[in-house]
Write a protein that holds these residues in place. Structure first.
Motif, PDB file in Angstrom:
ATOM      1  N   GLU A 147       0.829  -1.199   0.000  1.00 57.00           N
ATOM      2  CA  GLU A 147       0.000   0.000   0.000  1.00 57.00           C
ATOM      3  C   GLU A 147       0.865   1.252   0.000  1.00 57.00           C
ATOM      4  O   GLU A 147       0.519   2.250  -0.635  1.00 57.00           O
ATOM      5  N   GLU A 148       1.996   1.201   0.677  1.00 53.14           N
ATOM      6  CA  GLU A 148       2.907   2.353   0.699  1.00 53.14           C
ATOM      7  C   GLU A 148       3.463   2.622  -0.697  1.00 53.14           C
ATOM      8  O   GLU A 148       3.559   3.780  -1.125  1.00 53.14           O
ATOM      9  N   ALA A 149       3.813   1.552  -1.406  1.00 56.08           N
ATOM     10  CA  ALA A 149       4.371   1.709  -2.750  1.00 56.08           C
ATOM     11  C   ALA A 149       3.340   2.260  -3.726  1.00 56.08           C
ATOM     12  O   ALA A 149       3.654   3.157  -4.518  1.00 56.08           O
ATOM     13  N   ILE A 150       2.116   1.748  -3.694  1.00 55.10           N
ATOM     14  CA  ILE A 150       1.102   2.238  -4.638  1.00 55.10           C
ATOM     15  C   ILE A 150       0.757   3.690  -4.328  1.00 55.10           C
ATOM     16  O   ILE A 150       0.529   4.492  -5.234  1.00 55.10           O
ATOM     17  N   HIS A 151       0.764   4.055  -3.055  1.00 51.13           N
ATOM     18  CA  HIS A 151       0.499   5.448  -2.676  1.00 51.13           C
ATOM     19  C   HIS A 151       1.602   6.353  -3.209  1.00 51.13           C
ATOM     20  O   HIS A 151       1.335   7.370  -3.858  1.00 51.13           O
ATOM     21  N   ALA A 152       2.852   6.004  -2.944  1.00 56.98           N
ATOM     22  CA  ALA A 152       3.976   6.836  -3.392  1.00 56.98           C
ATOM     23  C   ALA A 152       4.001   6.949  -4.914  1.00 56.98           C
ATOM     24  O   ALA A 152       4.192   8.044  -5.461  1.00 56.98           O
ATOM     25  N   SER A 153       3.791   5.842  -5.605  1.00 56.02           N
ATOM     26  CA  SER A 153       3.805   5.845  -7.061  1.00 56.02           C
ATOM     27  C   SER A 153       2.672   6.695  -7.629  1.00 56.02           C
ATOM     28  O   SER A 153       2.873   7.455  -8.581  1.00 56.02           O
ATOM     29  N   THR A 154       1.493   6.580  -7.042  1.00 55.90           N
ATOM     30  CA  THR A 154       0.352   7.367  -7.514  1.00 55.90           C
ATOM     31  C   THR A 154       0.628   8.855  -7.357  1.00 55.90           C
ATOM     32  O   THR A 154       0.453   9.633  -8.300  1.00 55.90           O
ATOM     33  N   ILE A 155       1.074   9.256  -6.182  1.00 55.71           N
ATOM     34  CA  ILE A 155       1.301  10.674  -5.901  1.00 55.71           C
ATOM     35  C   ILE A 155       2.390  11.247  -6.809  1.00 55.71           C
ATOM     36  O   ILE A 155       2.292  12.384  -7.267  1.00 55.71           O
ATOM     37  N   LYS A 156       3.416  10.458  -7.103  1.00 52.17           N
ATOM     38  CA  LYS A 156       4.492  10.926  -7.987  1.00 52.17           C
ATOM     39  C   LYS A 156       4.082  10.936  -9.456  1.00 52.17           C
ATOM     40  O   LYS A 156       4.746  11.554 -10.278  1.00 52.17           O
ATOM     41  N   SER A 157       3.000  10.260  -9.791  1.00 55.41           N
ATOM     42  CA  SER A 157       2.606  10.094 -11.193  1.00 55.41           C
ATOM     43  C   SER A 157       1.467  11.001 -11.641  1.00 55.41           C
ATOM     44  O   SER A 157       1.204  11.077 -12.844  1.00 55.41           O
ATOM     45  N   VAL A 158       0.780  11.645 -10.711  1.00 53.55           N
ATOM     46  CA  VAL A 158      -0.362  12.473 -11.089  1.00 53.55           C
ATOM     47  C   VAL A 158       0.002  13.955 -10.977  1.00 53.55           C
ATOM     48  O   VAL A 158       0.875  14.324 -10.188  1.00 53.55           O
ATOM     49  N   PRO A 159      -0.668  14.804 -11.748  1.00 55.37           N
ATOM     50  CA  PRO A 159      -0.409  16.248 -11.626  1.00 55.37           C
ATOM     51  C   PRO A 159      -0.696  16.729 -10.200  1.00 55.37           C
ATOM     52  O   PRO A 159      -1.630  16.259  -9.543  1.00 55.37           O
ATOM     53  N   ALA A 160       0.099  17.657  -9.742  1.00 59.99           N
ATOM     54  CA  ALA A 160       0.005  18.162  -8.364  1.00 59.99           C
ATOM     55  C   ALA A 160      -1.404  18.647  -8.030  1.00 59.99           C
ATOM     56  O   ALA A 160      -1.889  18.425  -6.915  1.00 59.99           O
TER      57      ALA A 160
END
Length: 182
Positions: A143-156
């Motif tokens: 869950e930590e990885a999917i959260h970090a990846s999502t946040i880094k991949s979407v516009p701010a």
């Protein structure tokens, strides 16, 4: 530990974006090996879209998914085409508002991703809801990885909406898994 994941639907649902985020979660944040491929019809929106991610802790020799361990189907056309190409003990995750099938297999999880996203204010994050659900149901990435990846991949400017979509998908996945579905 090899996991072959196929995400399919129609253009405009974020199928390819979801696969990139999932692959990045595995490779960058969970220190696994991942490869991603994609295919879509000639139409920009509404045509068939399919993306595949292979996640392993060993080098990946063959990057193609022939029979998936995990199928995420976001349209009936996608399920009709790829629903048979899942391992007998594989996991199927569908959006039941878009994939209406009379006899849902026992190993299938109905996650109303589009409805959840609509309730959050924007159906464009249905793909992120699905990523949260697949993470909670299968543990294919943390869950930590999917959260970090999502946040880094979407516009701010969409960070907060995507965080809420991911949390809602994780909650929906945990709820179904807790009910013994699958």
């Amino acid at each position: 530990m090899r996991q072959e994941i196929r995400i399919c639907g129609f253009g405009g649902q974020g199928v390819i974006t979801a696969s990139v985020i999932l692959g990045k979660a595995a490779a960058v944040y969970d220190n696994l090996i991942a490869c991603q491929s994609q295919s879509y019809g000639p139409e920009a929106r509404g045509g068939a879209a399919r993306a595949e991610v292979i996640i392993d802790d060993k080098p990946i020799g063959c990057p193609g998914v022939h029979v998936a361990d995990i199928l995420i189907a976001m349209s009936i056309e996608a399920f009709t085409r790829y629903g048979r190409d899942v391992k007998p003990d594989g996991t199927i995750i569908i959006d039941p508002d878009l994939v209406v099938i009379p006899d849902l297999p026992e190993r299938a999880y109905p996650i109303p991703a589009t409805r959840i996203a609509e309730n959050l204010g924007n159906t464009v994050v249905a793909n992120i809801v699905m990523l949260g659900a697949v993470t909670a149901i299968t543990g294919v990435v943390s869950e930590e990885a999917i959260h970090a990846s999502t946040i880094k991949s979407v516009p701010a400017r969409f960070k907060e909406l995507n965080e809420r979509a991911l949390a809602a998908g994780i909650a929906a996945g945990h709820e179904l898994k807790g009910l013994g579905r699958g």
